[in-house]
Design an enzyme around this catalytic site. Structure first.
Site, short mmCIF file in Angstrom:
data_model
loop_
_atom_site.label_atom_id
_atom_site.label_comp_id
_atom_site.label_asym_id
_atom_site.label_seq_id
_atom_site.Cartn_x
_atom_site.Cartn_y
_atom_site.Cartn_z
CB CYS A 17 -13.50 103.36 -23.34
SG CYS A 17 -13.40 101.98 -23.57
CB CYS A 50 -15.83 101.62 -21.90
SG CYS A 50 -14.43 101.08 -21.63
CG ASP A 51 -18.42 104.51 -21.66
OD1 ASP A 51 -18.78 103.53 -20.79
OD2 ASP A 51 -17.19 105.33 -21.64
#
Length: 312
Positions: A136, A139-140
């Site tokens: 992701c 997300c990261d």
């Protein structure tokens, strides 16, 4: 005498399909519970900018849209609970949705459990999960600012997430096992025109290495057999998706890939059980499709409940 179920409808999964279903079932005055194992929003939580969903000409962030969906569903009365479903007992008029910690009963069930990303299954993938290996980018991605990263895959997700990463990182190297991409043409055009993108064709990642965190990948050329090590600070993996279906095996008819078989009304082989979104067969894994599926399933559930004497 048949036990009265706790809910009219239990929806498994709070992604786009599940929340769209909940908006429609609650507005139809059906007592509705949505059960989610992680966070409401599903796959759209992992998408940066959504540009192809009608009504947002300038695009909208995935987490923001997910929040809108959740607020709309709960505004109309949907309850959201968190837990993992392990089994279905849905042959009778009262459907039993069995969780790890609790059993929920309903007149109808909508399965919108979605799916999750496939893994490479190579050395280092599990070891460095969360320490350089990610599924992701939205997300990261912030953890990799001004670094060199690798994206594995060639579909829409790989390019969409790779393009998102170019806003943050120094460079993106995309490794793809074929010599052409499967992604939509507009995403291909954007990637090819982006100076931060480079491509390694006809190749696979054979291993992920590091010292505490990822610092290189081993890449094998499928045509020549040559193996090369490439420096990288992160590996983002997008090589497909599989439905979350363990709880319905042996109960719901599945296709060879594990998707629930449905008709155009989202009906499964079990009366009163419907499936919508990424978990159903022939899903295109598009947000608009998932919402439409959820609405169709909700309407079918309403008709089933109101037309069937067995569920009153």
């Amino acid at each position: 005498m048949t036990m009265q179920p706790e809910y009219d409808v239990v929806i498994i999964g709070a992604g786009a399909a599940g929340l769209a279903s909940a908006i429609y079932t609650t507005r139809a005055m059906l007592k509705t519970l949505v059960i989610e194992r992680q966070a409401a929003g599903g796959q759209i939580l992992y998408t940066g900018d959504i540009e192809n969903y009608p009504g947002f000409p300038n695009g909208i962030g995935g987490p923001e849209l997910a929040s809108h969906f959740e607020k709309q569903a709960t505004k109309f009365g949907a309850e959201i609970a968190y837990g993992t479903i392990v089994k279905l007992d849905v042959g009778g008029a009262v459907k039993r949705v069995i969780g790890e910690e609790k059993v929920y009963t309903a007149k109808a069930v909508i399965i919108a459990s979605g799916g999750e990303h496939n893994k490479l299954g190579v050395p280092g993938e599990e070891e460095y999960a969360g320490r350089g290996v990610s599924y992701c980018a939205t997300c990261d991605g912030n953890f990799f600012r001004n670094m060199d990263v690798t994206v594995v895959g060639g579909g829409d997700a790989a390019l969409d997430e790779g393009l998102y990463l170019t806003r943050l990182v120094k460079s993106v190297t995309l490794v793809h096992r074929r010599d052409e991409l499967r992604a939509s043409k507009i995403l291909q055009q954007r990637a090819f025109e982006n100076p931060k993108f480079t491509f390694v064709w006809n190749s696979v990642v054979e291993g992920i290495e590091g010292n505490g965190s990822v610092d290189k990948v081993r890449v094998r050329n499928l045509k020549t057999g040559e193996v090369a090590e490439r420096d990288t600070s992160g590996v983002f993996i997008y090589i497909g998706f599989h439905p979350i279906n363990d709880f319905m095996r042996g109960v719901i008819d599945l296709d060879p890939a594990g998707h629930a078989k449905v008709n155009l009304e989202m009906k499964t082989n079990v009366p009163g059980v419907f499936a919508a979104g990424d978990v159903r067969t022939f899903s295109e894994r598009q947000l608009g499709n998932a919402v439409g599926d959820g609405i169709a399933a909700a309407i079918s559930a309403y008709k089933y409940i109101t037309d069937s004497k067995d569920v009153h």
